[in-house]
Design an enzyme around this catalytic site. Structure first.
Site, PDB file in Angstrom:
ATOM      1  N   ASN A  37       0.770  -1.208   0.159  1.00 46.78           N
ATOM      2  CA  ASN A  37      -0.024  -0.070  -0.064  1.00 46.78           C
ATOM      3  C   ASN A  37       0.748   1.302  -0.045  1.00 46.78           C
ATOM      4  O   ASN A  37       0.466   2.383  -0.591  1.00 46.78           O
ATOM      5  CB  ASN A  37      -0.867  -0.002   1.160  1.00 46.78           C
ATOM      6  CG  ASN A  37      -0.538   0.087   2.391  1.00 46.78           C
ATOM      7  OD1 ASN A  37       0.834  -0.652   2.740  1.00 46.78           O
ATOM      8  ND2 ASN A  37      -1.115   0.317   3.402  1.00 46.78           N
ATOM      9  N   GLU A  50       8.840   3.389  14.148  1.00 43.62           N
ATOM     10  CA  GLU A  50       9.662   3.807  13.189  1.00 43.62           C
ATOM     11  C   GLU A  50       9.424   5.325  12.903  1.00 43.62           C
ATOM     12  O   GLU A  50       8.206   5.800  13.345  1.00 43.62           O
ATOM     13  CB  GLU A  50       8.964   3.105  11.674  1.00 43.62           C
ATOM     14  CG  GLU A  50       9.153   1.520  11.814  1.00 43.62           C
ATOM     15  CD  GLU A  50       8.728   0.688  10.584  1.00 43.62           C
ATOM     16  OE1 GLU A  50       7.571   1.161   9.876  1.00 43.62           O
ATOM     17  OE2 GLU A  50       9.156  -0.059  10.222  1.00 43.62           O
ATOM     18  N   CYS A  92      -2.919   1.797   6.962  1.00 44.43           N
ATOM     19  CA  CYS A  92      -3.242   1.185   8.105  1.00 44.43           C
ATOM     20  C   CYS A  92      -3.554   2.154   9.220  1.00 44.43           C
ATOM     21  O   CYS A  92      -4.181   1.928  10.199  1.00 44.43           O
ATOM     22  CB  CYS A  92      -2.078   0.361   8.600  1.00 44.43           C
ATOM     23  SG  CYS A  92      -0.667   1.280   8.781  1.00 44.43           S
ATOM     24  N   GLU A 144       4.576  -3.605  12.500  1.00 46.22           N
ATOM     25  CA  GLU A 144       3.303  -2.383  12.106  1.00 46.22           C
ATOM     26  C   GLU A 144       2.358  -3.247  11.582  1.00 46.22           C
ATOM     27  O   GLU A 144       2.366  -3.550  10.420  1.00 46.22           O
ATOM     28  CB  GLU A 144       4.184  -1.543  11.220  1.00 46.22           C
ATOM     29  CG  GLU A 144       5.234  -0.662  11.715  1.00 46.22           C
ATOM     30  CD  GLU A 144       4.945   0.301  12.798  1.00 46.22           C
ATOM     31  OE1 GLU A 144       3.698   0.371  13.085  1.00 46.22           O
ATOM     32  OE2 GLU A 144       5.960   0.762  13.084  1.00 46.22           O
TER      33      GLU A 144
END
Ligand code: ADP
Length: 479
Positions: free
Chosen positions: A154, A459, A287, A253
């Site tokens: 994505n 991150e 997300c 993640e």
């Protein structure tokens, strides 16, 4: 000499390689289903080669001065900047998002390379005030070693730089497996890294349709010290279990189920704008996108019609067509899932205020659902499509309960002009990230990540570099 952005080979040990058995697979434009390229279909054997190459490259790369590593990253950053247009078009062709969003992704992705180049020189250790007169106590930060990275489709560019740039800045080396849907962006990045002078073996890119077989080697090989993954919660759990056998560090993640909460005292226009930006970016396939819109009763009569109006103006099309705001979903499976979720909501009494149906072959009309209740799939699951489900609430306590009623905990958004409420909400929400009066929160300088089943590790920010290091305690005695 111009750099060839679109590669048709994998990248191992600084060389462009093919599969030992010659197998290849096609990459398709998700909107048209037309092939846009093909790449080698590697397997476990080539994965081993990549890990061995990364391991061999680790000692010299980690021993370089931080400024030498930073210099390579700076050159990489510059080359990405110079190729923004080509990279953006490739991202759009591979994953379907509108070109403007791909350009934003390249800029965002490149900001991780820049940030990591800057931070490479600031990876400090510690000197601890000693508890014994003849001792000095220190903490060294040392790079972990070989990192295995597995990334989704994505954000085929920025989900890679977000992992790879801090890893190599810290002195680690990487074996990367990009998504089988979007291997071309990963190879383009490798081509630019190669040109920037990244030494052989520091970054290896494994293109494959055998995610399970390659993933198994990456998560079980004794030379790999860390697994960093972005993708679905179910795959993340599996990778974590596989990594347990050799006690690798793991950063995950995973999925989200973001509540987007609008209180009566919110700035109405700003909250509608925020919802649009958060919900419909990448056709709802992010997300952190608003998965559930929770609106307080006193503002709902104004908020919902305004949102519906905005949704109806969204233009669907191919990502390269000027004016397109919503592209396709990535696959037929993704499309079928969105249809299932909408049908489930309607069957349980939700109303469709706009959209609700397919738009052509692979796209879905941006959809607004009202009357959504916690029992519906769209409330419980990550929808990953252009569907905005609205639930009305009365009190702040009810909003908190509804928002936290999920196994996920990635991003949450709150719109209010009450400062005290902002604090209460920010503290009460069981999420790794909270946006107050904004629907867009991602930046390279802040820590991105989730709690609960949305994952672990961060991150972005200086914390990201630390995640690629080991602390070593050094006790110097006999002074
Ligand atoms: P999404 O639904 O976003 O595609 P996935 O978790 O399926 O999420 O995919 C994210 C990444 O994980 C992709 O690179 C995919 O190839 C990879 N992947 C999927 N299944 C496995 C597996 N069993 N082992 C290792 N990697 C996997």
């Amino acid at each position: 000499m111009p750099i060839n952005i679109q590669q048709d080979k994998a990248y191992i040990n600084g060389k462009w390689t093919t599969a030992a058995d010659g197998r290849r697979f096609r990459v398709n434009d998700p909107y048209t289903d037309e092939p846009i390229g093909d790449v080698p279909d590697l397997g476990p054997a080539e994965t081993q080669d990549a890990i061995v190459a990364a391991h061999a490259a680790f000692a010299p790369w980690s021993k370089k001065l931080a400024v030498e590593r930073a210099d390579v990253l700076w050159r990489w950053h510059q080359l990405v900047l110079e190729h923004t247009r080509e990279l953006s078009e490739l991202i759009t062709r591979e994953c379907g998002k509108p070109l403007a969003e791909s350009i934003a992704e390249v800029r965002y992705g490149n900001s991780f390379i820049r940030w990591s180049a800057e931070e490479a020189r600031r990876l400090h250790g510690e000197v601890i005030p000693s508890d014994q007169a003849d001792r000095r106590l220190l903490v060294l930060r040392q790079p972990l070693g070989v990192v295995a990275a597995i990334t989704p489709w994505n954000f085929p560019f920025s989900m890679i730089t977000r992992k790879v740039a801090p890893a190599i800045a810290a002195g680690c080396t990487v074996a990367l497996k990009p998504s089988e849907e979007t291997p071309l962006s990963a190879l383009a990045l490798a081509a630019l890294a190669h040109e920037a002078g990244l030494p052989a073996g520091v970054l290896n890119v494994l293109t494959t349709t055998n995610a399970k077989g390659v993933g198994e080697v990456l998560t079980t090989h004794p030379l790999v010290r860390k697994v960093t993954f972005t993708g679905s919660t179910s795959v993340g759990k599996q990778l974590m279990a596989q990594a347990a056998g050799t006690v690798k560090k793991v950063s995950l993640e995973l999925g989200g189920n973001a509540p987007f909460i609008v209180f009566d005292d919110a700035d109405l226009e700003a909250s509608v704008e925020g919802a649009m930006a958060s919900k419909f970016r990448n056709a709802g396939q992010t997300c952190v996108c608003a998965n559930r819109i929770l609106v307080q009763r006193g503002i709902s009569d104004r908020f919902v019609p305004m949102l519906a109006e905005r949704i109806r103006t969204l233009q669907i099309g191919h990502g390269l067509e000027p004016g397109t705001q919503v592209g396709p979903l990535i696959s037929d499976k993704a499309l079928a899932n969105v249809e299932r979720v909408v049908a489930d909501a309607v069957a349980q009494g939700a109303q469709v205020l706009s959209g609700g149906t397919r738009a052509g072959k692979r796209a879905f009309h941006p959809t607004l659902l009202t009357g959504v209740t916690p029992g519906m799939a769209c409330f419980r699951e990550e929808v990953f499509g252009p569907v905005a489900p609205v639930t009305v609430f009365d009190t702040e306590e009810e909003a908190i309960t509804l928002a936290n009623d999920t196994r996920y905990g990635l991003a949450a958004y709150v719109y209010t002009r009450d400062l005290a409420r902002s604090w209460r909400m920010a503290e009460a929400l069981e999420y790794g990230m909270v946006g107050l009066n904004t629907g867009l929160i991602s930046t390279a300088v802040a820590p991105f990540g989730g709690v609960k089943e949305s994952g672990m590790g961060r991150e972005g920010s200086h914390h990201a570099l630390e995640e690629f290091t080991e602390m070593k305690y050094l006790a110097m005695a006999g002074l």
